[in-house]
Design a protein around this motif. Structure first.
Motif, PDB file in Angstrom:
ATOM      1  N   LEU A  73       0.824  -1.197   0.000  1.00  0.00           N
ATOM      2  CA  LEU A  73       0.000   0.000   0.000  1.00  0.00           C
ATOM      3  C   LEU A  73       0.864   1.256   0.000  1.00  0.00           C
ATOM      4  O   LEU A  73       1.985   1.266   0.501  1.00  0.00           O
ATOM      5  N   GLY A  74       0.329   2.312  -0.539  1.00  0.00           N
ATOM      6  CA  GLY A  74       1.019   3.594  -0.540  1.00  0.00           C
ATOM      7  C   GLY A  74       0.245   4.602  -1.354  1.00  0.00           C
ATOM      8  O   GLY A  74      -0.667   4.264  -2.106  1.00  0.00           O
ATOM      9  N   ASN A  75       0.605   5.859  -1.224  1.00  0.00           N
ATOM     10  CA  ASN A  75      -0.036   6.906  -2.006  1.00  0.00           C
ATOM     11  C   ASN A  75       0.303   6.761  -3.480  1.00  0.00           C
ATOM     12  O   ASN A  75       1.264   6.090  -3.856  1.00  0.00           O
ATOM     13  N   SER A  76      -0.477   7.442  -4.317  1.00  0.00           N
ATOM     14  CA  SER A  76      -0.155   7.505  -5.739  1.00  0.00           C
ATOM     15  C   SER A  76       1.235   8.088  -5.899  1.00  0.00           C
ATOM     16  O   SER A  76       1.551   9.140  -5.338  1.00  0.00           O
ATOM     17  N   GLY A  77       2.114   7.394  -6.659  1.00  0.00           N
ATOM     18  CA  GLY A  77       3.467   7.886  -6.894  1.00  0.00           C
ATOM     19  C   GLY A  77       4.473   7.459  -5.851  1.00  0.00           C
ATOM     20  O   GLY A  77       5.633   7.865  -5.909  1.00  0.00           O
ATOM     21  N   GLN A 173      -2.731  -2.505  -9.056  1.00  0.00           N
ATOM     22  CA  GLN A 173      -3.798  -1.498  -9.053  1.00  0.00           C
ATOM     23  C   GLN A 173      -5.129  -2.094  -8.596  1.00  0.00           C
ATOM     24  O   GLN A 173      -6.161  -1.961  -9.252  1.00  0.00           O
ATOM     25  N   PHE A 174      -5.095  -2.742  -7.457  1.00  0.00           N
ATOM     26  CA  PHE A 174      -6.268  -3.407  -6.881  1.00  0.00           C
ATOM     27  C   PHE A 174      -7.422  -2.432  -6.674  1.00  0.00           C
ATOM     28  O   PHE A 174      -8.593  -2.823  -6.682  1.00  0.00           O
ATOM     29  N   GLU A 175      -7.101  -1.127  -6.547  1.00  0.00           N
ATOM     30  CA  GLU A 175      -8.165  -0.156  -6.318  1.00  0.00           C
ATOM     31  C   GLU A 175      -9.137  -0.040  -7.481  1.00  0.00           C
ATOM     32  O   GLU A 175     -10.217   0.560  -7.345  1.00  0.00           O
ATOM     33  N   GLU A 176      -8.790  -0.612  -8.640  1.00  0.00           N
ATOM     34  CA  GLU A 176      -9.730  -0.574  -9.755  1.00  0.00           C
ATOM     35  C   GLU A 176     -11.046  -1.276  -9.420  1.00  0.00           C
ATOM     36  O   GLU A 176     -12.075  -0.981 -10.024  1.00  0.00           O
ATOM     37  N   LEU A 177     -11.024  -2.205  -8.447  1.00  0.00           N
ATOM     38  CA  LEU A 177     -12.278  -2.827  -8.009  1.00  0.00           C
ATOM     39  C   LEU A 177     -13.250  -1.770  -7.500  1.00  0.00           C
ATOM     40  O   LEU A 177     -14.474  -1.929  -7.629  1.00  0.00           O
ATOM     41  N   THR A 212      -1.203  -4.545  -5.130  1.00  0.00           N
ATOM     42  CA  THR A 212      -0.738  -3.175  -4.927  1.00  0.00           C
ATOM     43  C   THR A 212      -1.971  -2.283  -4.952  1.00  0.00           C
ATOM     44  O   THR A 212      -2.844  -2.458  -5.794  1.00  0.00           O
ATOM     45  N   MET A 213      -2.057  -1.351  -4.015  1.00  0.00           N
ATOM     46  CA  MET A 213      -3.258  -0.521  -3.921  1.00  0.00           C
ATOM     47  C   MET A 213      -2.917   0.832  -3.318  1.00  0.00           C
ATOM     48  O   MET A 213      -2.090   0.929  -2.400  1.00  0.00           O
ATOM     49  N   ARG A 214      -3.543   1.868  -3.863  1.00  0.00           N
ATOM     50  CA  ARG A 214      -3.385   3.191  -3.274  1.00  0.00           C
ATOM     51  C   ARG A 214      -4.013   3.198  -1.886  1.00  0.00           C
ATOM     52  O   ARG A 214      -5.129   2.730  -1.680  1.00  0.00           O
ATOM     53  N   SER A 215      -3.276   3.744  -0.905  1.00  0.00           N
ATOM     54  CA  SER A 215      -3.675   3.634   0.502  1.00  0.00           C
ATOM     55  C   SER A 215      -4.990   4.330   0.800  1.00  0.00           C
ATOM     56  O   SER A 215      -5.690   3.942   1.739  1.00  0.00           O
ATOM     57  N   GLU A 216      -5.375   5.350  -0.003  1.00  0.00           N
ATOM     58  CA  GLU A 216      -6.619   6.025   0.315  1.00  0.00           C
ATOM     59  C   GLU A 216      -7.843   5.151   0.080  1.00  0.00           C
ATOM     60  O   GLU A 216      -8.952   5.492   0.494  1.00  0.00           O
ATOM     61  N   ASP A 351     -12.819  11.934  -6.192  1.00  0.00           N
ATOM     62  CA  ASP A 351     -11.765  11.976  -5.209  1.00  0.00           C
ATOM     63  C   ASP A 351     -10.781  10.838  -5.278  1.00  0.00           C
ATOM     64  O   ASP A 351      -9.671  10.968  -4.813  1.00  0.00           O
ATOM     65  N   LYS A 352     -11.128   9.680  -5.862  1.00  0.00           N
ATOM     66  CA  LYS A 352     -10.224   8.541  -5.868  1.00  0.00           C
ATOM     67  C   LYS A 352     -10.021   7.983  -7.263  1.00  0.00           C
ATOM     68  O   LYS A 352      -9.699   6.825  -7.414  1.00  0.00           O
ATOM     69  N   GLY A 353     -10.204   8.786  -8.245  1.00  0.00           N
ATOM     70  CA  GLY A 353     -10.085   8.289  -9.612  1.00  0.00           C
ATOM     71  C   GLY A 353      -9.062   9.061 -10.409  1.00  0.00           C
ATOM     72  O   GLY A 353      -8.115   9.586  -9.884  1.00  0.00           O
ATOM     73  N   GLY A 354      -9.340   9.172 -11.709  1.00  0.00           N
ATOM     74  CA  GLY A 354      -8.456   9.931 -12.575  1.00  0.00           C
ATOM     75  C   GLY A 354      -8.250   9.264 -13.915  1.00  0.00           C
ATOM     76  O   GLY A 354      -8.521   9.853 -14.954  1.00  0.00           O
ATOM     77  N   ARG A 355      -7.789   7.997 -13.935  1.00  0.00           N
ATOM     78  CA  ARG A 355      -7.527   7.291 -15.176  1.00  0.00           C
ATOM     79  C   ARG A 355      -8.719   6.443 -15.564  1.00  0.00           C
ATOM     80  O   ARG A 355      -9.417   5.928 -14.713  1.00  0.00           O
TER      81      ARG A 355
END
Length: 1023
Positions: A73-77, A173-177, A212-216, A351-355
């Motif tokens: 886990l970690g922030n974007s970047g 990029q597990f956050e895509e779920l 791997t996932m963004r922590s937010e 708030d949690k997207g972009g791509r």
């Protein structure tokens, strides 16, 4: 197998497929050309260039071996994907001398909007060692039913799959779920999670999973049973890079390629990165650009500040590079680039997207509106994915096919390219206008007298349509929430053409109305003219002259003597016997020999003297040598003593360092415990105690960023409750702790919070304000045939599109309103106020007031007019001592749902008995009621949602609806809002204190509008 079968192979996976499972390090020439990856993550082949995270891969492996599941886990970047690609995978390669994985099969996928299909493709690709669609498709078709059949599908798919002892499944990029939750078919994301968890829980299977996932997005994991628990056991939060880590990340790759660099420039980069891990992709991109510039210029001087500044430094290098690439395109290429990047950017993900990854077949279709062909599209993509750019994925060299998935390489491009930011905002406005047109057309289809677009809105849509090249490939994104690969393009074209035809009808109708108005104006003018003529005739010529005058006036970087003597004497003796005559000669020779002997004796003495002198000199040398050895031994003793002192000093320094680190660790623990206590106090809504508690750790000198982030909640609370001065005071402290300049007061506290930490601001907005879910309208069977007293017979009801809160209103949300509006808080239940629990003890009257306040807060029209002094004559409840007159409006804003809307949203297009399930045995997965609530309300959103994504529609608390309680009409009109009068208002959904039957979607209950109870709450709708 359906025609819509689609899957994507992650470009990350391509790293391992060039030579099967072999470890292939980038060759020398390629390394020399480009030692920095830019925006994209490091690849496995670039492990020799991956510096700054030494030892972390071993930590990952150690934890993975213990838990079988690891969440990176970690922030974007922050470098999550790079750590796995260039750290973990190379570390797993057994026998580094042979550069080969001996007992691991590595499978890599991204969830995308088809997680189970993408998992099937990754398993097929690893098994066949292939990436081509045509090769993989038959194997995917074989594996997909196995994966879909049960939660043991991954175990069954991998059973006997190869000679490897272990399988490592990496889900990048597990956050895509969560980002694509509206596009993923209902239930597929939960099944995908079940496949992973079931596989890792069977140790004999030797399947290991890394995500791997963004922590937010960590909080979103509570959606899936068992996922938060397994992440807690196997979590690895990517550490921040220290200054030394950043220094190695900069200087290490340059050392590999032998490029000198100014040491002060390295120090500058370390300072500029600071603690902001979001800067790492920007740092890599700026370094890539700086290195390429110096390489093109040649020369042996070190890379300098001037080289770095010439590419725009860290804050501008990315945007300048993108502008430069865009400027090299012709007019068609620029239009194609804008279209592509608008499609790949998703501001609606908020708030949690972009791509927004998109299929190439859809990109090609979009370009037809320009018009532009495939060659023009491919040329633009090549421009933005070349080796020294990497703005788009798949990487250069990967063929572009209809089923290829195009994506932006990193969210940093969206945040740092102003032109793209402007395009994205323009796309959001275009989408708003089109969706407004589509909504109006749907209303018109339902009722031809409704939905007509007129006036300024019609002109806006017409102007947009004239200047914006769009087609049905563009419009399909806004027709439904279906996954892109599921589009039926003929259907989408039909929808688009109907919308455009409706627009034309609106224009024609507007023109007809304008013409009718003009005709009426002309007729009216003619009548007036005739009256004027009559007046002129009767009044006379003087008035005509007066009217004429009146009308006329209206206008930037060496011994040999003894031997010879002895030989001479011997010869003399022999010759003496031979002849007397030679006696004289012999005597002479004897004398000569004696002389020689004497000379020899003298020489011998001299030699002996020289030997004595030599011995004396040798003795002196030995004496001096002994003195030197004594001195050397003394010096050695002194050195040993100094070494002991140095070692002692080192020990003392280590002890001091350990003491300092222990002190720092203790302080960190104090901060951690204090922040945990602050969170608990906020959870209990004791903001004053929480603020006082956090003040105790503001000046400890550790964990400043964490304290700063925590302070933002107080700033948010004060700002939203109108205590602006206190909000600015907290913000000033947060800026100091974060090492940022003072907040800009011009745009207000909320703007300052967003500038300081936009992710935190978005999180807080979701905590304190309802998240609304779009509910598409339709016709459904309302009621049931159970014969229950409070359930009525089934009848058809039509409901229009509306929005409904994802969860019941929480204490956090309602107490913000109480503080802001000066309203008396509700009675606290026996278990106390818990922030994420639904608010209770709320009267119906309290709800309509809250709805109006929230509308005003968000600059929406208020929905209700409330007159507290005029008693409502339609309220027949004699015990109601309030009887406020509350009338609904039709101009938007927050409101209570009608009973029909509530049941329609609860059923979510199904005929299930409960909201989300059909049997009482399943109810515990979806609802809190008397069997599992333990006698109290529970945090909202912790059970499974229904198919519309709504939580707790069954159980937790009874929810107020708008309607008076009464009989159903035999044939309810569209958007029926209940009887015109009554004595009680409708409650729906059941609660923590009720039995399972009360949680049925059709079950009705009623209470007086002034009724309060610790089992009654509400959720809002939005017009």
């Amino acid at each position: 197998m359906p025609e819509t079968l689609h899957f994507q192979i992650d470009e990350f996976y391509l790293d391992l497929q060039k030579q099967g499972q072999d470890m292939e390090i980038m060759d020398r020439d390629a390394t020399q050309q480009n030692p920095f990856p830019g925006l994209r993550p490091f690849r496995t082949a670039e492990a020799h260039l991956f510096f700054g995270r030494e030892g972390q891969a071993e930590a990952l492996i150690s934890r993975l071996m213990q838990t079988h599941f690891l969440g990176v886990l970690g922030n974007s970047g922050s470098g999550k994907s790079s750590l796995v690609r260039a750290g973990l995978i190379p570390a797993l390669h057994a026998g580094r001398k042979q550069n080969r994985v001996s007992d691991w099969k590595i499978v890599i996928c991204r969830p995308g909007n088809s997680p189970v299909q993408n998992l099937a493709a990754a398993l097929a690709g690893a098994r066949l060692n292939a990436t081509a669609d045509a090769v993989l498709r038959p194997e995917v078709q074989r594996l997909l039913p196995v994966l879909q059949e049960s939660s043991f599908g991954l175990l069954e798919a991998e059973e006997g799959a190869g000679a490897h002892e272990k399988t490592l499944l990496i889900v990048d990029q597990f956050e895509e779920l969560f980002r694509f939750d509206r596009e993923i078919p209902a239930g597929e994301a939960a099944h995908f999670v079940d496949l992973l968890l079931t596989a890792v829980q069977q140790e004999a299977a030797q399947i290991y999973v890394v995500i791997t996932m963004r922590s937010e997005f960590l909080g979103e994991c509570v959606r899936y049973r068992g996922l938060p628990e397994i992440i807690n056991e196997g979590q690895y939060l990517v550490p921040r890079l220290t200054g030394d880590n950043v220094r190695r990340a900069v200087a290490g790759p340059l050392g590999v390629v032998g490029a000198p660099v100014d040491a002060t420039l390295v120090n500058r980069l370390v300072r500029e990165v600071g603690d902001n891990m979001d800067q790492l992709p920007l740092l890599q991109h700026a370094l890539m650009r700086t290195y390429r510039r110096r390489q093109q210029q040649g020369g042996d001087t070190p890379i300098s500040h001037a080289d770095y500044e010439a590419v725009g430094c860290m804050d501008q290098a990315l945007g300048l590079h993108a502008d430069e690439l865009f400027g090299q395109l012709d007019a068609t290429g620029r239009a194609v680039a804008k279209l592509i990047f608008q499609r790949l950017t998703d501001l609606s993900a908020g708030d949690k997207g972009g791509r927004r990854p998109t299929l190439m077949t859809e990109i090609y279709g979009l370009a037809q509106a320009l018009p532009a062909d495939r060659a023009a599209v491919d040329a633009v993509i090549e421009q933005f994915r070349q080796l020294d750019t990497s703005f788009l994925m798949p990487p250069p060299g990967a063929p572009l096919q209809d089923e290829s998935m195009l994506d932006i390489s990193h969210e940093s491009l969206i945040r740092n390219w102003q032109m793209l930011n402007d395009w994205a905002k323009e796309e959001a406005e275009n989408a708003r206008l089109y969706q407004r047109l589509q909504q109006a057309r749907a209303e018109h289809d339902d009722d031809p007298s409704q939905g007509w677009i007129t006036g300024g809105l019609l002109q806006q849509i017409v102007d947009w349509r004239k200047k914006t090249p769009v087609n049905h490939f563009w419009a399909a994104r806004y027709h439904t929430a279906g996954a892109p690969h599921a589009h039926d393009w003929q259907v989408e074209q039909g929808r688009y053409e109907r919308n455009m035809a409706f627009l034309a009808e609106c224009q024609s109708a507007e023109a007809a109305r304008d013409a009718e108005i003009a005709d009426k104006a002309r007729a009216k003018a003619k009548a007036r003219f005739q009256q004027v003529i009559i007046a002129v005739v009767s009044v006379a010529a003087l008035l005509a002259v007066g009217l004429a005058v009146w009308a006329f006036r209206e206008k930037e970087i060496a011994h040999k003597a003894q031997k010879e003597t002895a030989e001479a004497l011997n010869k003399v003796e022999q010759e003496k016997e031979a002849t007397e005559q030679q006696r004289g000669i012999a005597e002479a020779k004897t004398r000569e020999a004696e002389a020689n002997l004497q000379l020899a004796d003298e020489n011998l003495k001299k030699a002996q003297a020289e030997e004595a002198r030599a011995r004396a000199a040798l003795a002196q040398v030995e004496k001096e040598k002994a003195a030197t050895e004594e001195q050397r031994q003394a010096a050695l003793r002194n050195f040993e003593e100094a070494e002991k002192q140095r070692e002692l000093a080192d020990v003392r320094a280590q002890e001091a360092r350990a003491a300092f680190e222990k002190q720092q660790a203790a302080l960190q623990e104090v901060v951690r415990l204090t922040l945990a206590e602050v969170d608990r106090l906020i959870y209990d809504l004791d903001y004053n105690a929480a603020h006082e508690k956090i003040r105790t750790v503001q000046n400890l000198g550790v964990s400043q960023q964490e304290v700063s982030d925590a302070l933002l909640e107080f700033a948010f609370w004060y700002a939203e409750t109108g205590v602006t001065r206190e909000a600015w005071g907290v913000l000033d402290t947060a800026c100091v702790l974060a090492g940022r300049p003072p907040a800009d007061r011009a745009a207000g506290p909320r703007a300052a919070i967003r500038a300081l930490n936009p992710d935190r601001d978005r999180f807080l907005a979701q905590r304190y304000f309802p998240v609304m879910v779009e509910i598409p309208g339709g016709i459904f069977d309302m009621g049931s045939e159970t014969g229950e007293e409070d359930e009525k017979p089934v009848h058809k009801v039509t409901v229009s599109n509306f929005k409904l809160a994802r969860t019941e209103t929480t204490w956090w949300q309602y107490m913000l309103y109480c503080a802001a509006a000066g309203v008396e808080p509700p009675e606290v239940p026996g278990w106390g106020m818990k922030g994420d629990n639904p608010v209770v003890s709320i009267r119906w009257y309290d709800v309509v007031q809250y709805a109006n306040w929230l509308s005003e807060k968000q600059a929406l029209p208020v929905f209700y007019t409330i007159n507290k002094t005029l008693q409502d004559t339609l309220n027949k409840n004699e015990s109601d001592n309030l009887k406020w007159t509350v009338l609904p409006q039709s101009n938007g804003g927050y409101r209570l749902p009608t009973e029909a809307e509530w049941e329609y949203a609860a059923r979510a297009g199904t005929d299930w008995t409960f909201a989300g399930c059909n049997t009482a045995e399943e109810l515990g997965d979806y609802a809190w009621y008397d069997d599992n609530s333990e006698g109290r309300t529970r945090a909202v959103g912790r059970k499974k949602p229904n198919p519309f994504g709504l939580y707790d529609m069954s159980g937790n608390v009874w929810e107020w609806c708008w309607d008076w309680y009464g009989d159903y009409p035999k044939s309810a009109e569209k958007d029926y809002a209940g009887p015109s009068e009554g004595s009680t208002r409708v409650n729906r959904g059941g609660g923590w204190v009720g039995y399972a039957g009360g949680c049925r979607a059709a079950y009705r209950y009623n209470r007086a509008p002034a009724f309060r109870s610790n089992y009654v709450g509400f959720r809002l709708a939005l017009q």
